[in-house]
Write a protein that holds these residues in place. Sequence first.
Motif, mmCIF file in Angstrom:
data_model
loop_
_atom_site.group_PDB
_atom_site.id
_atom_site.type_symbol
_atom_site.label_atom_id
_atom_site.label_comp_id
_atom_site.label_asym_id
_atom_site.label_seq_id
_atom_site.Cartn_x
_atom_site.Cartn_y
_atom_site.Cartn_z
ATOM 1 N N ASP A 1 0.809 -1.223 0.000
ATOM 2 C CA ASP A 1 0.000 0.000 0.000
ATOM 3 C C ASP A 1 0.841 1.271 0.000
ATOM 4 O OD1 ASP A 1 0.963 -0.348 2.543
ATOM 5 O OD2 ASP A 1 -0.976 -0.224 3.555
ATOM 6 N N ILE A 2 2.120 1.151 -0.345
ATOM 7 C CA ILE A 2 2.983 2.321 -0.512
ATOM 8 C C ILE A 2 3.355 2.401 -1.992
ATOM 9 C CG2 ILE A 2 5.214 3.348 0.048
ATOM 10 C CD1 ILE A 2 5.012 2.159 2.796
ATOM 11 N N PRO A 3 3.088 3.538 -2.650
ATOM 12 C CA PRO A 3 3.216 3.609 -4.118
ATOM 13 C C PRO A 3 4.627 3.816 -4.630
ATOM 14 C CG PRO A 3 2.410 5.686 -3.269
ATOM 15 C CD PRO A 3 2.502 4.766 -2.089
ATOM 16 N N PHE A 4 5.650 3.518 -3.842
ATOM 17 C CA PHE A 4 7.026 3.602 -4.323
ATOM 18 C C PHE A 4 7.846 2.537 -3.621
ATOM 19 C CE2 PHE A 4 6.481 6.585 -0.801
ATOM 20 C CZ PHE A 4 7.484 6.206 0.070
ATOM 21 N N ASP A 5 8.935 2.111 -4.269
ATOM 22 C CA ASP A 5 9.761 1.062 -3.654
ATOM 23 C C ASP A 5 11.151 1.551 -3.275
ATOM 24 O OD1 ASP A 5 10.965 1.335 -6.115
ATOM 25 O OD2 ASP A 5 10.672 -0.740 -6.747
ATOM 26 N N ALA A 6 11.487 2.795 -3.667
ATOM 27 C CA ALA A 6 12.796 3.352 -3.327
ATOM 28 C C ALA A 6 12.623 4.773 -2.822
ATOM 29 C CB ALA A 6 13.716 3.343 -4.548
ATOM 30 N N SER A 7 13.340 5.109 -1.766
ATOM 31 C CA SER A 7 13.222 6.456 -1.210
ATOM 32 C C SER A 7 14.563 6.926 -0.668
ATOM 33 C CB SER A 7 12.168 6.507 -0.099
ATOM 34 O OG SER A 7 12.534 5.660 0.979
ATOM 35 N N ILE B 1 11.740 11.298 -2.505
ATOM 36 C CA ILE B 1 12.576 12.001 -1.536
ATOM 37 C C ILE B 1 11.665 12.475 -0.405
ATOM 38 C CG2 ILE B 1 14.203 13.886 -1.173
ATOM 39 C CD1 ILE B 1 14.770 13.878 -4.155
ATOM 40 N N GLY B 2 11.855 11.887 0.778
ATOM 41 C CA GLY B 2 11.029 12.270 1.914
ATOM 42 C C GLY B 2 9.945 11.283 2.258
ATOM 43 N N GLY B 3 10.157 10.009 2.005
ATOM 44 C CA GLY B 3 9.141 9.016 2.321
ATOM 45 C C GLY B 3 8.972 8.783 3.811
ATOM 46 N N ASN B 4 9.962 9.191 4.620
ATOM 47 C CA ASN B 4 9.877 8.969 6.071
ATOM 48 C C ASN B 4 9.828 10.298 6.825
ATOM 49 O OD1 ASN B 4 9.728 6.953 8.126
ATOM 50 N ND2 ASN B 4 11.808 7.468 8.742
ATOM 51 N N THR B 5 10.885 11.104 6.735
ATOM 52 C CA THR B 5 10.881 12.423 7.362
ATOM 53 C C THR B 5 11.008 13.496 6.287
ATOM 54 O OG1 THR B 5 13.276 12.342 7.716
ATOM 55 C CG2 THR B 5 11.863 11.559 9.505
ATOM 56 N N ALA C 1 10.318 11.999 -7.060
ATOM 57 C CA ALA C 1 9.147 12.690 -6.512
ATOM 58 C C ALA C 1 9.504 13.168 -5.113
ATOM 59 C CB ALA C 1 7.937 11.758 -6.462
ATOM 60 N N ILE C 2 9.005 14.326 -4.739
ATOM 61 C CA ILE C 2 9.293 14.918 -3.436
ATOM 62 C C ILE C 2 8.011 14.986 -2.626
ATOM 63 C CG2 ILE C 2 10.077 17.019 -2.248
ATOM 64 C CD1 ILE C 2 11.724 17.639 -4.796
ATOM 65 N N ILE C 3 8.095 14.643 -1.342
ATOM 66 C CA ILE C 3 6.983 14.824 -0.414
ATOM 67 C C ILE C 3 7.451 15.782 0.680
ATOM 68 C CG2 ILE C 3 5.365 13.715 1.179
ATOM 69 C CD1 ILE C 3 5.847 11.094 -0.270
ATOM 70 N N THR C 4 6.717 16.877 0.874
ATOM 71 C CA THR C 4 7.123 17.866 1.875
ATOM 72 C C THR C 4 5.929 18.670 2.348
ATOM 73 O OG1 THR C 4 8.673 19.679 2.322
ATOM 74 C CG2 THR C 4 7.636 19.646 0.156
ATOM 75 N N LYS C 5 6.098 19.362 3.462
ATOM 76 C CA LYS C 5 5.137 20.366 3.887
ATOM 77 C C LYS C 5 5.851 21.699 4.104
ATOM 78 C CE LYS C 5 3.384 18.335 7.520
ATOM 79 N NZ LYS C 5 3.866 16.940 7.622
ATOM 80 N N SER C 6 7.005 21.865 3.444
ATOM 81 C CA SER C 6 7.824 23.061 3.624
ATOM 82 C C SER C 6 7.875 23.897 2.359
ATOM 83 C CB SER C 6 9.247 22.663 4.027
ATOM 84 O OG SER C 6 10.084 23.802 4.068
ATOM 85 N N ALA C 7 7.788 25.212 2.533
ATOM 86 C CA ALA C 7 7.927 26.125 1.400
ATOM 87 C C ALA C 7 9.376 26.226 0.931
ATOM 88 C CB ALA C 7 7.394 27.502 1.781
#
Length: 402
Positions: A100-106, A167-171, A199-205
């Motif tokens: 249920d996680i849409p990526f295999d490398a982070s 980039i950012g799958g955990n923190t 792909a980047i996951i963040t909540k930072s400007a």
Amino acid sequence: MDPFKPLTRRPGQRQAEADRAAAAARLGLDPHRGRGAVSNRDGRFERFSHQAADDGWGRPEADEASAAREASGASADARRKTELRGVVARTALARNDSPDIPFDASINPYRGCEHGCIYCYARPSHAYLGLSPGLDFETVIEVKRGLAEALIRDLSKPGYVPSTITIGGNTDPYQPAEKTERLTRAAIEVLTRHRHPFAIITKSALVLRDLDLIAPAAAAGLAQVAVSVTTLDAGLARAMEPRAATPGRRIDAIRGLAAAGVPVTVMAAPLVPGLTDHELEGILAATAEAGAVRAGWIMLRLPREIAGLFEEWLRLERPTRAERVLAAVRATRGGALYDSGFGRRMTGTGTEAKLIADRFRLACRKLGLNQRSYKLTTALFTPPARPTKAERAGQMDLFGRG
């Protein structure tokens, strides 16, 4: 200027602060201004556990001492500084095979996260370091030195098959330490140099700082960004995600990314039943207006130590709603605070979870979100040159490659 010190006192603020301090003492908690967790509870691997006790300082007879501290400029809440610990990055890529996680490398440049989001699912990982998933998680940050070099080694391994790296799958890769450490930017430089999708996951400007790298990659079908927006309520965000960008700054980041041609996904995540779930449509509307083209959502997850940390925070910061929120969480988790089963842990189960899923689909349809996919290409990848045997041994190549 101290961003965590109020400029002026609102009417009733002094009494509210006194009530909060008294509640913290009664509950045996240790709040720190500008931090999410209100305790430093032991990790699950520790041999001994510690129990906080009321020492009387939150009681009425302590008011005179509290007033004296306040008059002298001391904070009612203690301050705890952030400690950055350098560690050597032996590898850059983390692998997972979760269905249920849409990526295999982070890539996660940092362990721990100064944003301090009380709900962060990565908190339990700090227990593996012998640290607390509570305050330690947001104040003791491991910085992976040599990350870019480790990434080059990973990409140049024989048989490496490229797939989109998250980039950012955990923190968060753009947490405050990134302003000076620049590990995330160094990793993006490697990926763009070798035309590798990410792909980047963040909540930072702060992500906007790297538009000079991200935008050209996106134009080539190599990059996209997801921005998490948990609430539009700045007051709630300040309590729940104390050192993350404000909701307004995140929407500005979405607008800036979209204007530069970067495909942006908004993640309404996590949705907290009974606390933020009513904001779902508002979050999607505000971010779609800013330029987001895709959207996702995740139900609040409370694995391992997070359940206790979240309940502590809730009873201190939102005491009148605590029981209602906890009951709502249990209603989406089969009567428990968490269900780790694949296919259920991200979305929950039961009537309330189904209603949220239905509301999400209807809102996306109305706003034109998720109308097209943005599959990144691996066809352009050019592997780094493999180091010679001498280079791997740290020596210069006699034939000119050193």
